[in-house]
Write a protein that holds these residues in place. Structure first.
Motif, PDB file in Angstrom:
ATOM      1  N   UNK A  33      36.048  54.448 -38.636  1.00  6.98           N
ATOM      2  CA  UNK A  33      36.700  54.756 -37.875  1.00  6.98           C
ATOM      3  C   UNK A  33      36.394  53.262 -36.443  1.00  6.98           C
ATOM      4  N   UNK A  34      36.969  53.263 -35.975  1.00  8.03           N
ATOM      5  CA  UNK A  34      36.140  51.763 -35.059  1.00  8.03           C
ATOM      6  C   UNK A  34      37.011  52.085 -33.285  1.00  8.03           C
ATOM      7  N   UNK A  35      36.268  51.833 -32.437  1.00 12.96           N
ATOM      8  CA  UNK A  35      36.442  51.294 -30.880  1.00 12.96           C
ATOM      9  C   UNK A  35      36.653  50.275 -30.204  1.00 12.96           C
ATOM     10  N   UNK A  36      37.689  50.476 -29.611  1.00  8.38           N
ATOM     11  CA  UNK A  36      37.966  49.028 -29.019  1.00  8.38           C
ATOM     12  C   UNK A  36      38.087  49.566 -27.298  1.00  8.38           C
ATOM     13  N   UNK A  37      37.431  48.896 -26.593  1.00  6.73           N
ATOM     14  CA  UNK A  37      37.049  48.470 -25.109  1.00  6.73           C
ATOM     15  C   UNK A  37      36.966  47.002 -24.885  1.00  6.73           C
ATOM     16  N   UNK A  38      35.972  46.989 -23.871  1.00  4.93           N
ATOM     17  CA  UNK A  38      35.868  45.703 -23.131  1.00  4.93           C
ATOM     18  C   UNK A  38      34.629  45.031 -23.416  1.00  4.93           C
ATOM     19  N   UNK A  39      34.240  44.404 -23.259  1.00 16.85           N
ATOM     20  CA  UNK A  39      32.750  44.029 -22.967  1.00 16.85           C
ATOM     21  C   UNK A  39      31.960  44.212 -22.295  1.00 16.85           C
ATOM     22  N   UNK A  40      32.188  44.334 -20.714  1.00 15.55           N
ATOM     23  CA  UNK A  40      31.620  44.103 -19.852  1.00 15.55           C
ATOM     24  C   UNK A  40      31.928  45.944 -18.878  1.00 15.55           C
ATOM     25  N   UNK A  41      32.047  46.735 -19.959  1.00 19.47           N
ATOM     26  CA  UNK A  41      31.971  48.178 -19.315  1.00 19.47           C
ATOM     27  C   UNK A  41      30.916  49.204 -20.326  1.00 19.47           C
ATOM     28  N   UNK A  42      30.983  50.207 -20.169  1.00 20.47           N
ATOM     29  CA  UNK A  42      29.562  51.032 -21.186  1.00 20.47           C
ATOM     30  C   UNK A  42      30.328  51.312 -21.946  1.00 20.47           C
ATOM     31  N   UNK A  43      31.075  51.401 -22.630  1.00 17.16           N
ATOM     32  CA  UNK A  43      31.684  51.467 -23.562  1.00 17.16           C
ATOM     33  C   UNK A  43      31.321  50.298 -25.034  1.00 17.16           C
ATOM     34  N   UNK A  44      30.867  48.908 -23.911  1.00 20.81           N
ATOM     35  CA  UNK A  44      30.404  48.091 -24.711  1.00 20.81           C
ATOM     36  C   UNK A  44      28.430  48.930 -25.558  1.00 20.81           C
ATOM     37  N   UNK A  45      28.150  49.644 -24.483  1.00 14.63           N
ATOM     38  CA  UNK A  45      26.840  50.253 -24.744  1.00 14.63           C
ATOM     39  C   UNK A  45      26.775  51.416 -25.222  1.00 14.63           C
ATOM     40  N   UNK A  46      27.181  52.050 -25.079  1.00 17.34           N
ATOM     41  CA  UNK A  46      27.455  53.502 -25.385  1.00 17.34           C
ATOM     42  C   UNK A  46      28.254  52.922 -26.983  1.00 17.34           C
ATOM     43  N   UNK A  47      29.404  53.281 -27.198  1.00 16.64           N
ATOM     44  CA  UNK A  47      29.695  52.992 -28.636  1.00 16.64           C
ATOM     45  C   UNK A  47      28.903  52.632 -29.688  1.00 16.64           C
ATOM     46  N   UNK A  48      28.583  51.139 -29.654  1.00 16.66           N
ATOM     47  CA  UNK A  48      27.571  50.977 -30.746  1.00 16.66           C
ATOM     48  C   UNK A  48      26.203  51.628 -30.945  1.00 16.66           C
ATOM     49  N   UNK A  49      26.121  52.419 -29.565  1.00 14.07           N
ATOM     50  CA  UNK A  49      24.190  53.328 -29.521  1.00 14.07           C
ATOM     51  C   UNK A  49      25.011  54.455 -30.703  1.00 14.07           C
ATOM     52  N   UNK A  50      25.703  54.923 -30.348  1.00 10.89           N
ATOM     53  CA  UNK A  50      27.057  56.283 -31.295  1.00 10.89           C
ATOM     54  C   UNK A  50      26.992  55.640 -32.584  1.00 10.89           C
ATOM     55  N   UNK A  51      26.802  54.567 -33.105  1.00  9.90           N
ATOM     56  CA  UNK A  51      26.825  53.759 -34.484  1.00  9.90           C
ATOM     57  C   UNK A  51      28.334  53.766 -35.265  1.00  9.90           C
ATOM     58  N   UNK A  52      29.192  53.780 -34.002  1.00  9.38           N
ATOM     59  CA  UNK A  52      30.152  52.951 -34.387  1.00  9.38           C
ATOM     60  C   UNK A  52      30.370  51.844 -34.390  1.00  9.38           C
TER      61      UNK A  52
END
Length: 375
Positions: A33-52
């Motif tokens: 699984x790979x996530x794509x998002x932006x570097x300056x919004x919440x996904x840049x923190x939440x996604x890696x923290x969830x282990x993805x």
């Protein structure tokens, strides 16, 4: 099986996607699984923290204003749309997914459009009763459209039949019990509990309207009340302290900055007062709670109003628009609701009937079936 998720901007988009991705990871050991998002919004923190794994593209949304600052921003956005498509195509080709999934936010646009052009199976999830521009556009192109509520279908023109899947709700909320939660909070059996909040940041109009209601409730003790002023509402904590509250408490009322045990508080509550974001409403439905909804008028397409009306039209909640919001009107609506137990229980039942508690599984099944089509 390789799955690419595109989502970002707010926790309301990101957390449901993470819930589905986590379920797939647990259920299908071969899933990458790979996530794509932006570097300056919440996904840049939440996604890696969830282990993805996480990669970024440079994209922004349009601002609905003609101010000089907004015009400059929108010009930059047009340029970013072009470059983000190239970035998306590069990521897709490198990862080579079997399916690409969009969970909302403008980041979904270029990623899903490139996946469609590369003839990779695609699907999107729309959480609001009134879809945003990105998903309205994508619905015409992707292979499957998944909806939180069926009301959204009339605003879309999908090329294939839609699937109503609901929106994933946290497991701790689904497993919470009212009696246990009330005992934890020390709420007597013969008293009502009202829970109110304006989101994690707080909402000034809601805090203003609640102020007199909370002061009155603290004096009369008619019902218990837990209210969150939000992380931006520190001044209200000071106002309550000046009004005789000690550490946010007075009589049967407790005022907090943030509610960090929402599963317990919502499980214990008889009435929930708050905004009408899709995630909050899914939680209200899953727990079968009566609600007074005050939609935020500041969101795109006024989608919170449409979210709230999905409940109101099914007898599953009340609505009080912010333009009509006063302490007096809100207090009367609350008193009317709590004075009729039979109506209260009917609203709870109607809300519960709207809930889809296996949303993760439904969404995952569609994603996996599309991935297998490519295989």
């Amino acid at each position: 099986m390789r799955i690419l998720f595109a989502t970002g901007g707010t926790a309301g988009h990101i957390n449901p996607a993470l819930a589905v991705a986590s379920y797939i990871r647990e259920s299908y050991k071969n899933a990458e699984i790979l996530f794509v998002g932006t570097a300056d919004h919440m996904e840049s923190r939440l996604v890696p923290n969830a282990g993805f794994d996480f990669k970024t593209i440079n994209i922004s949304g349009f601002r609905r204003s003609f101010s000089p600052k907004a015009i400059v921003h929108n010009i930059k956005t047009v340029c970013r749309i072009v470059t983000s498509k190239n970035e998306s195509r590069k990521i897709i080709k490198e990862f080579n997914p079997d399916v690409v999934v969009g969970f909302g936010g403008y980041v979904s646009g270029p990623v899903l459009q490139e996946a469609v052009s590369l003839k990779i199976p695609t699907c999107i999830h729309e959480q609001n009763a009134f879809p945003g521009i990105t998903n309205k556009t994508l619905a015409k192109e992707v292979d499957r459209v998944m909806l939180n509520v069926e009301d959204a279908e009339k605003h879309l023109d999908p090329k294939n039949p839609v699937a109503v899947t609901g929106l994933p709700v946290r497991g701790e909320l689904l497993n919470a019990h009212k009696d246990i939660a009330r005992a934890q909070l020390g709420i007597p059996d013969d008293k009502f509990l009202v829970l109110s909040f304006g989101g994690s940041l707080g909402a000034k109009p809601i805090n203003d309207a609640m102020y007199d209601i909370l002061l009155n409730s603290a004096e009369t003790g008619r019902y218990y009340h837990i209210h969150s002023v939000g992380t931006n509402g520190s001044e209200y904590l000071e106002k309550f302290e000046q009004a005789g509250f000690k550490n946010g408490k007075k009589g049967t009322v407790e005022v907090r900055q943030y509610i960090d045990n929402m599963d317990v508080c919502m499980a214990a509550a008889d009435v929930v007062i708050g905004r009408a974001g899709a995630s909050s409403l899914s939680e209200i439905e899953a727990m079968g709670k009566a609600s007074i909804l005050i939609p935020s008028p500041y969101v795109a397409e006024n989608h919170q109003y449409h979210n709230a009306m999905a409940l109101v039209n099914r007898g599953a909640g009340y609505i009080l628009e912010e333009k009509d919001l006063t302490s007096e009107r809100l207090s009367k609506m609350l008193d009317d609701l709590l004075s009729n137990k039979a109506r209260l229980r009917q609203i709870e039942e109607n809300a519960k009937n709207m809930s889809i508690t296996d949303a993760r599984e439904r969404i995952a099944t569609i994603i996996v079936s599309l991935a297998k089509e490519k295989e």
